[in-house]
Design an enzyme around this catalytic site. Sequence first.
Site, PDB file in Angstrom:
ATOM      1  CE  LYS A  60      55.519  56.223  43.454  1.00 51.76           C
ATOM      2  NZ  LYS A  60      56.720  55.459  43.071  1.00 51.76           N
ATOM      3  CG  ASN A  61      54.895  51.810  43.815  1.00 49.62           C
ATOM      4  OD1 ASN A  61      55.390  52.763  43.210  1.00 49.62           O
ATOM      5  ND2 ASN A  61      55.215  51.505  45.056  1.00 49.62           N
ATOM      6  NE  ARG A  82      65.252  51.492  42.378  1.00 50.68           N
ATOM      7  CZ  ARG A  82      66.047  50.478  42.134  1.00 50.68           C
ATOM      8  NH1 ARG A  82      67.314  50.656  41.987  1.00 50.68           N
ATOM      9  NH2 ARG A  82      65.559  49.265  42.043  1.00 50.68           N
ATOM     10  CB  CYS A  94      63.904  56.973  46.435  1.00 45.84           C
ATOM     11  SG  CYS A  94      62.341  57.811  46.556  1.00 45.84           S
ATOM     12  NE  ARG A 125      64.989  51.453  45.736  1.00 47.42           N
ATOM     13  CZ  ARG A 125      63.855  52.123  45.601  1.00 47.42           C
ATOM     14  NH1 ARG A 125      63.826  53.401  45.823  1.00 47.42           N
ATOM     15  NH2 ARG A 125      62.763  51.515  45.211  1.00 47.42           N
ATOM     16  CG  ASP A 144      56.684  52.073  49.550  1.00 49.06           C
ATOM     17  OD1 ASP A 144      57.900  52.197  49.797  1.00 49.06           O
ATOM     18  OD2 ASP A 144      56.249  51.799  48.409  1.00 49.06           O
ATOM     19  CB  VAL A 190      62.036  46.282  52.563  1.00 55.45           C
ATOM     20  CG1 VAL A 190      62.060  46.252  51.041  1.00 55.45           C
ATOM     21  CG2 VAL A 190      60.939  45.365  53.094  1.00 55.45           C
ATOM     22  NE  ARG A 206      59.979  60.320  42.251  1.00 56.75           N
ATOM     23  CZ  ARG A 206      60.479  59.395  43.060  1.00 56.75           C
ATOM     24  NH1 ARG A 206      61.230  59.726  44.067  1.00 56.75           N
ATOM     25  NH2 ARG A 206      60.251  58.128  42.835  1.00 56.75           N
TER      26      ARG A 206
HETATM   27  C1  UD1 Z   1      59.145  48.723  44.740  1.00 54.66           C
HETATM   28  C2  UD1 Z   1      58.322  49.970  44.917  1.00 54.66           C
HETATM   29  C3  UD1 Z   1      58.758  50.735  46.161  1.00 54.66           C
HETATM   30  C4  UD1 Z   1      58.726  49.802  47.376  1.00 54.66           C
HETATM   31  C5  UD1 Z   1      59.488  48.517  47.108  1.00 54.66           C
HETATM   32  C6  UD1 Z   1      59.352  47.489  48.212  1.00 54.66           C
HETATM   33  C7  UD1 Z   1      57.745  50.589  42.654  1.00 54.66           C
HETATM   34  C8  UD1 Z   1      57.909  51.546  41.534  1.00 54.66           C
HETATM   35  N1  UD1 Z   1      58.475  50.826  43.756  1.00 54.66           N
HETATM   36  O1  UD1 Z   1      60.492  49.138  44.555  1.00 54.66           O
HETATM   37  O2  UD1 Z   1      57.880  51.828  46.366  1.00 54.66           O
HETATM   38  O3  UD1 Z   1      59.300  50.458  48.471  1.00 54.66           O
HETATM   39  O4  UD1 Z   1      59.013  47.897  45.891  1.00 54.66           O
HETATM   40  O5  UD1 Z   1      58.014  47.218  48.468  1.00 54.66           O
HETATM   41  O6  UD1 Z   1      56.935  49.690  42.598  1.00 54.66           O
HETATM   42  N2  UD1 Z   1      67.170  44.333  45.529  1.00 54.66           N
HETATM   43  C9  UD1 Z   1      68.384  43.780  45.208  1.00 54.66           C
HETATM   44  N3  UD1 Z   1      68.604  43.399  43.907  1.00 54.66           N
HETATM   45  C10 UD1 Z   1      67.666  43.547  42.939  1.00 54.66           C
HETATM   46  C11 UD1 Z   1      66.416  44.120  43.279  1.00 54.66           C
HETATM   47  C12 UD1 Z   1      66.196  44.495  44.598  1.00 54.66           C
HETATM   48  O7  UD1 Z   1      69.254  43.611  46.068  1.00 54.66           O
HETATM   49  O8  UD1 Z   1      67.927  43.194  41.784  1.00 54.66           O
HETATM   50  C13 UD1 Z   1      66.887  44.741  46.933  1.00 54.66           C
HETATM   51  C14 UD1 Z   1      66.654  46.243  47.073  1.00 54.66           C
HETATM   52  O9  UD1 Z   1      67.859  46.935  47.223  1.00 54.66           O
HETATM   53  C15 UD1 Z   1      65.799  46.280  48.317  1.00 54.66           C
HETATM   54  C16 UD1 Z   1      64.955  44.996  48.226  1.00 54.66           C
HETATM   55  O10 UD1 Z   1      65.656  44.156  47.334  1.00 54.66           O
HETATM   56  O11 UD1 Z   1      66.590  46.222  49.476  1.00 54.66           O
HETATM   57  C17 UD1 Z   1      63.550  45.188  47.709  1.00 54.66           C
HETATM   58  O12 UD1 Z   1      63.585  45.922  46.493  1.00 54.66           O
HETATM   59  P1  UD1 Z   1      62.441  45.814  45.389  1.00 54.66           P
HETATM   60  O13 UD1 Z   1      61.321  44.967  45.921  1.00 54.66           O
HETATM   61  O14 UD1 Z   1      63.048  45.424  44.110  1.00 54.66           O
HETATM   62  O15 UD1 Z   1      61.934  47.300  45.295  1.00 54.66           O
HETATM   63  P2  UD1 Z   1      61.583  48.131  43.995  1.00 54.66           P
HETATM   64  O16 UD1 Z   1      60.938  47.255  42.995  1.00 54.66           O
HETATM   65  O17 UD1 Z   1      62.755  48.944  43.616  1.00 54.66           O
END
Ligand code: UD1
Length: 420
Positions: A22-23, A93, A117, A122, A307, A329, A399
């Site tokens: 999915k990701n 998201r 989620c 986030r 995850d 994370v 999902r």
């Molecule tokens: C992706 C995955 C999700 C997984 C996560 C971490 C997808 C669709 N989802 O989510 O399943 O759990 O990676 O492996 O691929 N953050 C900020 N600012 C930003 C972006 C992120 O503060 O602009 C923080 C987030 O709140 C979180 C951390 O960074 O605490 C990691 O987030 P991120 O790696 O961006 O996760 P996603 O890409 O949303």
Amino acid sequence: MDKLVIEGGTPLRGEVRISGAKNAALPILFASLLHAGPNKIANLPKLVDIRTTFALLIELGVGIRKDAEGASIVDGSTLLSDTAPYDLVRKMRASTLCLGPILGRTGHARVSLPGGCAIGSRPIDQHLQGFEQLGAKIELTGGYIEATAPGGRLKGGRVIFDLVTVGGTENLLMAATLAEGKTILENCAREPEIIDLADALRSMGAHIRGDGTSVIEIEGVDALGAMDHTVMPDRIEAGTYMAAAALTHGDVLLQGARLRDLDAVMSKMAMAGVEVRREGSGLRVRHHGELHAVDVDTSPHPGFPTDLQAQFMALMARSSGSCTITENVFENRFMHVPELTRMGADIKTRGNTAFVRGVDELTGATVMATDLRASATLVIAGLAAKGTTEVLRIYHLDRGYETIEEKLAALGGKVERQSQ
Ligand code: UD1
């Protein structure tokens, strides 16, 4: 709303095919927006999140059909809109991943602020700061992010992420493929899904180096061609079935699962006493006897994936000792703890650490699924528990897990979907 009714106590045995990730599939589908023509994507999983992405792509004017072999043809010839509306973005998201490709291709994009989620706040500040480094002007109005590249095209630049973000790395990577000149992304996420996305982009003619390391270099091109890509297997689905097999004292072959994507998980499984070995094009997971308690700290790849934190906690809840599980994370990613406790687990949390004391037995209960991975955790706990477990509000599961009850039933799990 559907619920799953699970009769616990049967060891899972047999083979399960691991679906497309999915990701990886989500950013790759959005990357298809970068080409003004048809793109071929194979091995997309059948999931609600994929259908939501299709709906968003169609809203943007993209055509979607299947070819004779079942691959999806995503045709971006007619991009009619550059706006991702609230109705669709709030469902998922990851919809914010359309920002980079639309901005890269047209120089302008409007995307509603995300939903998804409920695991912490986030934010996407890192994505937006990155686009600004490539010359975009960002405005937030009426719940929408509006990004504009002066002159209609982003300019290559240097982006240093303040923290490691998977989505941020992907969004910038996609946007930079069509920027003018060279972009260097530093402190990038190194997840296998990023390499899969880069492979898909390279199949379109993008010039990318360094994906899978913390520094990615992209030489922008004037236009990209057709994508032809097969999505990688889902390492999180594989890890979830691995935990389910181990917790039920089963013996399961995960067809298509890749060892190289699961190093940190395999190492913890081995320490817990779970046997995992390569067999043919998959992985065989076997467990009998006691589970040893093992401490886990989540971190970005190549660390232990957030995850799979919840699923591993279910395993540890039945271990023969005590351990800590620390979530580094996401904030607020222990929503499964009170539910596991209702099934007899002995878990306390302080801040971002869970203290798990193994118990001899989990017992069936009615529990509520609160996010995608928490939902899967309650299902696997139910498979190992004594008696009947009802997992309510399973829409999160749909999902992210393709036909989970059919796959589990094929392994001998007693799982039934019921409409409430
Ligand atoms: C992706 C995955 C999700 C997984 C996560 C971490 C997808 C669709 N989802 O989510 O399943 O759990 O990676 O492996 O691929 N953050 C900020 N600012 C930003 C972006 C992120 O503060 O602009 C923080 C987030 O709140 C979180 C951390 O960074 O605490 C990691 O987030 P991120 O790696 O961006 O996760 P996603 O890409 O949303």
